[in-house]
Design a protein around this motif. Structure first.
Motif, short mmCIF file in Angstrom:
data_model
loop_
_atom_site.label_atom_id
_atom_site.label_comp_id
_atom_site.label_asym_id
_atom_site.label_seq_id
_atom_site.Cartn_x
_atom_site.Cartn_y
_atom_site.Cartn_z
N UNK A 1 0.83 -1.21 0.00
CA UNK A 1 0.00 0.00 0.00
C UNK A 1 0.86 1.26 0.00
N UNK A 2 2.07 1.13 0.55
CA UNK A 2 2.98 2.28 0.58
C UNK A 2 3.34 2.75 -0.82
N UNK A 3 3.27 1.85 -1.82
CA UNK A 3 3.64 2.19 -3.19
C UNK A 3 2.42 2.51 -4.06
N UNK A 4 1.23 2.48 -3.50
CA UNK A 4 0.01 2.55 -4.31
C UNK A 4 -0.60 3.95 -4.26
N UNK A 5 -1.00 4.43 -5.43
CA UNK A 5 -1.63 5.77 -5.51
C UNK A 5 -3.06 5.76 -4.99
N UNK A 6 -3.66 4.58 -4.82
CA UNK A 6 -5.00 4.48 -4.25
C UNK A 6 -4.98 4.59 -2.72
N UNK A 7 -3.80 4.50 -2.11
CA UNK A 7 -3.69 4.42 -0.65
C UNK A 7 -3.71 5.81 -0.02
N UNK A 8 -4.35 5.89 1.11
CA UNK A 8 -4.40 7.11 1.90
C UNK A 8 -4.06 6.77 3.35
N UNK A 9 -3.37 7.70 4.02
CA UNK A 9 -3.03 7.51 5.44
C UNK A 9 -3.66 8.63 6.24
N UNK A 10 -4.40 8.24 7.28
CA UNK A 10 -5.08 9.20 8.15
C UNK A 10 -4.58 9.01 9.57
N UNK A 11 -4.86 9.96 10.45
CA UNK A 11 -4.36 9.85 11.84
C UNK A 11 -4.76 8.57 12.54
N UNK A 12 -5.94 8.01 12.23
CA UNK A 12 -6.35 6.79 12.92
C UNK A 12 -5.50 5.58 12.55
N UNK A 13 -4.71 5.70 11.49
CA UNK A 13 -3.83 4.60 11.09
C UNK A 13 -2.45 4.70 11.73
#
Length: 545
Positions: free
Chosen positions: A461-473
């Motif tokens: 997921x770190x390499x994917x443009x579909x991935x998003x990171x939010x504070x809850x993660x």
């Protein structure tokens, strides 16, 4: 002492582990040290059977030196060959551990090795000219070339004496007194007449120096280096000789065949080189060239001694049986070296100290450092040698550092997961996404890689443009980052660089986008459910089948 001697005899016998004379001498020195301790500190003990655990610790303290516990290891092995020693004594000896010196003698620098090689080659060139010239005189005498000269002519007298030395290994003696006949034992230059026909101890040492530098053989292998060699190449080709050698302590792997070759192809002479092939292939800059000259110059001494050892020389003083010829490796004490290299000393303290302290061990390490290939030992043994070499360590760190930097740069360039730090913005952006382990996915059914349903590991997921990171993660990201750091200690350098470095750099970059207070709050929010999920991630339970 009799019980010590019995164990020593068993250990050095046909069924023992010690196979070489030098190893037996070292072991006997350990026995003498232990016997002296018993005589001084425990005179009341009359048998090895009375030794206990306290005695084991006391004896170990005597045998251990600042350089390490090699003597103690030898004593442990020796006691295993005595049926009288109690098990608790040998167990205590085996249990004891003492710190070994972390320092090791380092290989020579390129300049130091070059200087040593220049001196050794100079010594051998002088020996080559002297011995070849003397044998030419002998051959001329035997062919009648001096018959026309007066019997008292000094040239004819010298030829007669050299002929006698060539046949007997000694100068003529009086048939009446048994002493030397009325002819000088030395030439006008003060050189022994016998040494005009044979190499001396110092010249054999120079051969050993060059052979060690070119082959990486240790002193014990050189001492038993055989003269017969199998030529594995046809005339006109670059020569290779195969030597049959033995290292008994290797057990089933003791017998080996090692090659000696000529100058490497990179250093072959250009096509226009006018020198004969024989000259080019007997250069003292190649292992085979040094070996070929050694065999040539020592053949007369070997024939007189009746030995097949390559190292044979004129020792100067009579040994057992009255012979002045020796076979094997001469003792290279510092006083001897000062005599052997005297003509090459320049008065420079640093350079002279280098020549007076020539070490075959350091030359061998220099060869291993340059070639990085095992020589009569296993790859594991070579790795232990290399780990203790300062230049190799620095070079290794540099290589790993460059590889890490390269992998990190590629991973950071490859990372496409976007991070939203603000909680309000994250709440709005999270609508329509599905949570993964490290973030959220905007379109799980259509992977940017192939347009199909995503089946990759969640770390991708770190390499994917579909991935998003939010504070809850953030709690999960911190846990995964901790686990990646923990796994570094259990992986090889190669796996650390190729599998972990990039992921650690990517996650570290994401985590650092948050304020320190946010990171502390997220770490405090970590639960057992988070830990179980991370555990399943690294065991592969969450991978798509």
């Amino acid at each position: 002492m009799e019980e010590f001697a019995t164990a020593f005899e068993t250990m050095t016998g046909p069924l023992g582990t010690t196979k070489r004379v030098e190893s037996a001498r070292n072991l006997w020195a350990v026995v003498a040290k232990a016997a002296a301790w018993l005589h001084t500190d425990r005179p009341e003990i009359s048998s090895l059977a009375e030794l206990g655990t306290v005695d084991a610790r006391a004896l170990a303290a005597v045998l251990v030196t600042p350089a390490g516990d090699q003597r103690l290891a030898a004593m442990r092995t020796l006691m295993g060959f005595s049926p009288l020693v109690r098990p608790e004594f040998t167990t205590e000896l085996a249990r004891l551990r003492f710190p070994r010196s972390s320092t090791a003698r380092q290989p020579y620098t390129a300049q130091e090795a070059q200087r040593i090689a220049v001196v050794a080659r100079g010594i051998l060139r002088q020996a080559r000219e002297r011995i070849r010239g003397s044998w030419e005189i002998v051959h001329t005498y035997r062919a009648g070339g001096f018959d026309d000269l007066d019997p008292l002519d000094p040239h004819r007298s010298l030829a007669e004496v050299l002929d006698h030395c060539a046949r007997t290994g000694d100068v003529p003696r009086s048939p009446i007194s048994g002493g030397y006949a009325p002819v000088s034992k030395r030439t006008g230059e003060g050189r022994s007449l016998a040494s005009m026909l044979h190499v001396t101890a110092g010249e054999v040492w120079a051969f050993a120096v060059l052979l060690t530098a070119e082959t990486g053989f240790n002193a014990s292998m050189l001492a038993e280096l055989p003269a017969p060699a199998f030529r594995a190449t046809a005339p006109g080709e670059s020569a290779i000789a195969l030597l049959r050698l033995s290292k008994p302590r290797r057990g089933p792997r003791s017998e080996m065949t090692l090659p000696l070759d000529t100058i490497p192809r990179a250093f072959h002479s250009p096509p226009g080189d006018a020198r004969p092939v024989q000259v080019r292939q007997t250069s003292l800059s190649s292992a085979l060239g040094v070996f070929a000259l050694l065999i040539e110059l020592t053949t007369p001494a070997r024939e007189l001694l009746g030995t097949d050892l390559a190292l044979a020389y004129h020792g100067g003083q009579a040994g057992a049986g009255g012979s002045r010829l020796r076979a094997g490796m001469p003792q290279a004490f510092r006083s001897h070296r000062s005599r052997w290299v005297r003509a090459w000393l320049s008065g420079d303290p640093v350079e002279d100290e280098l020549l007076l302290g020539i070490s075959l061990d350091r030359l061998r390490k220099t060869h291993l450092e340059r070639n990085r290939r095992p020589v009569a030992h296993t790859p594991g043994t070579l790795a232990r040698y290399l780990r203790r070499m300062d230049r190799v360590t620095v070079e290794g760190f540099q290589i790993v550092r460059e590889a890490l930097d390269d992998e990190v740069a590629k991973a950071l360039h490859r990372r496409k997961m976007t991070v939203t730090v603000n909680a309000a913005e994250a709440e709005h952006a999270a609508r329509g996404t599905d949570d993964t382990v490290l973030g959220a996915c905007t379109d799980f059914e259509h992977s940017p890689e192939d347009g199909q349903r995503c089946r990759r590991n969640f770390l991708h997921c770190l390499d994917c443009s579909n991935a998003r990171a939010f504070p809850q993660h953030l709690p999960m990201q911190l846990l995964v980052l901790d686990e990646l750091h923990a796994q570094r200690d259990t992986m090889s350098r190669v796996r650390q660089v190729t599998e972990l470095a990039g992921r650690i750099a990517q996650l570290s970059a994401i985590v650092e986008e948050y304020e320190s207070a946010q990171r502390e709050q997220a770490r405090a929010a970590i639960t057992d459910d988070h830990r179980r999920l991370v555990g399943r991630l690294f065991t592969g339970d969450l991978d798509t089948p």
